[in-house]
Design an enzyme around this catalytic site. Structure first.
Site, mmCIF file in Angstrom:
data_model
loop_
_atom_site.group_PDB
_atom_site.id
_atom_site.type_symbol
_atom_site.label_atom_id
_atom_site.label_comp_id
_atom_site.label_asym_id
_atom_site.label_seq_id
_atom_site.Cartn_x
_atom_site.Cartn_y
_atom_site.Cartn_z
ATOM 1 N N LYS A 126 27.828 -7.062 19.800
ATOM 2 C CA LYS A 126 26.536 -7.199 20.482
ATOM 3 C C LYS A 126 26.642 -6.761 21.950
ATOM 4 O O LYS A 126 25.773 -6.054 22.456
ATOM 5 C CB LYS A 126 26.041 -8.650 20.377
ATOM 6 C CG LYS A 126 25.629 -9.022 18.953
ATOM 7 C CD LYS A 126 25.375 -10.517 18.766
ATOM 8 C CE LYS A 126 25.117 -10.822 17.297
ATOM 9 N NZ LYS A 126 24.894 -12.257 17.022
ATOM 10 N N GLN B 194 25.896 -17.745 19.747
ATOM 11 C CA GLN B 194 26.487 -17.332 18.473
ATOM 12 C C GLN B 194 26.723 -18.565 17.589
ATOM 13 O O GLN B 194 27.311 -19.552 18.027
ATOM 14 C CB GLN B 194 27.798 -16.568 18.720
ATOM 15 C CG GLN B 194 28.396 -15.920 17.491
ATOM 16 C CD GLN B 194 27.498 -14.854 16.860
ATOM 17 O OE1 GLN B 194 26.746 -14.173 17.550
ATOM 18 N NE2 GLN B 194 27.555 -14.720 15.551
ATOM 19 N N ASP C 145 16.973 -14.420 19.457
ATOM 20 C CA ASP C 145 17.497 -14.584 18.099
ATOM 21 C C ASP C 145 16.422 -15.116 17.142
ATOM 22 O O ASP C 145 16.613 -15.119 15.926
ATOM 23 C CB ASP C 145 18.670 -15.572 18.113
ATOM 24 C CG ASP C 145 19.992 -14.906 17.763
ATOM 25 O OD1 ASP C 145 19.963 -13.819 17.169
ATOM 26 O OD2 ASP C 145 21.040 -15.495 18.079
#
Ligand code: GUN
Length: 283
Positions: free
Chosen positions: A51, A95, A118
């Site tokens: 990412k 994450q 997200d």
């Protein structure tokens, strides 16, 4: 059979993001993503690195916050709060999975919905469910963009989604339902999985089981979207679909690697660019 080339499409979209990003930079706006990683899990580290690298490729500034496995929930929440208050930062990504001693729900809800690139905050989840514009999670968004690019409409289609996670299966079901599909969401307790997959025009699978979907489980001409990523003992990367045999029956199929994976990453970049525009361009 046509291969759904997520790698090529993602690369094209990255070029568009780079162009748009440089226009923003010319206006003094620097799209910025904070990436939070707790612990040393190899897969999570690899994803975070991918990412961060993708951000670099398109000119999005990334700030990586790495914390030890034993960081307290309080400390993590404090860091999220700081990132959330920081006006420069447009998007925050934590994450997952987090270590067991940390309440994931509290952490995700500590990110304001405008920075939730997200799409994991309940506010964004609810809006997606209701068909209202919001940040959608990157993998489902990537799947929808891939289908759209190949002119595969889900409207009026029967779709079997295997995997009912908050990150993939549930939001994908919402997006496809909103687009007019009839959805079956299958999971570990589903009896007779093949019953659902055989009647599906589109099969989407992401559970982490190599060869779960066999040729006799899909109908002739089905579209097959493989969201699984598994590393075999010999080091080979495979999805959840028995690619060799299933690809002979499918009309369209995603490869692993090079299918949904690159689309997931680029969708995160799209969400971050959107967050920057929403926050920093004053109408
Ligand atoms: N863990 C597995 N998939 C994802 C994802 O898309 N985003 C985050 N933050 N964590 C994940």
């Amino acid at each position: 059979m046509i291969l759904l080339d997520g790698k090529a499409l993602a690369s094209t979209i990255e070029k568009d993001i780079t162009n748009e990003g440089s226009k923003l930079r010319n206006q003094g706006i620097v799209p910025t993503l904070a990436v939070v990683l707790v612990g040393e899990d190899a897969a999570s580290c690899a994803y975070v690195n991918m990412k961060v690298k993708a951000c670099e490729r398109v000119g999005i500034k990334s700030i990586a916050k790495k914390m030890p496995e034993n960081v307290s929930e309080e400390e993590l929440l404090k860091i999220i709060e700081e990132l959330d208050k920081n006006e420069e930062i447009d998007g925050i990504l934590v994450q997952l999975p987090l270590p067991k001693h940390i309440n994931t729900k509290l952490v995700l809800e500590a990110i304001s919905y405008q920075k939730d690139v997200d799409g994991f905050h309940p506010f964004n989840i609810g809006r997606i469910l209701a068909g209202i514009e919001a940040f959608a999670p990157a993998t489902p968004l990537g799947v929808m963009n891939l289908l759209k690019n190949y002119n595969i409409s889900v409207r009026g289609k029967n779709v079997a989604i295997i995997g009912a996670s908050n990150i993939v299966g549930k939001p994908l079901a919402s997006l496809m339902l909103n687009a007019g599909a009839t959805i079956s969401v299958c999971h570990i307790l589903t009896q007779d999985l093949a019953f659902f997959t055989r009647s599906a025009d589109i099969v989407c699978v992401g559970v982490g089981k190599p060869d779960l979907i066999q040729a006799d489980m899909i109908k002739e001409g089905a579209v097959v979207i493989d969201i699984g990523i598994n590393r075999l003992e010999n080091g080979k990367l495979v999805g959840d679909v028995a690619f060799e045999s299933v690809s002979k029956k499918a009309s369209f199929i995603t490869p692993v690697p090079g299918g949904v994976g690159p689309m997931t990453i680029v969708s995160l970049l799209q969400n971050t660019l959107l967050a920057a525009k929403n926050r920093k361009i004053k109408n």
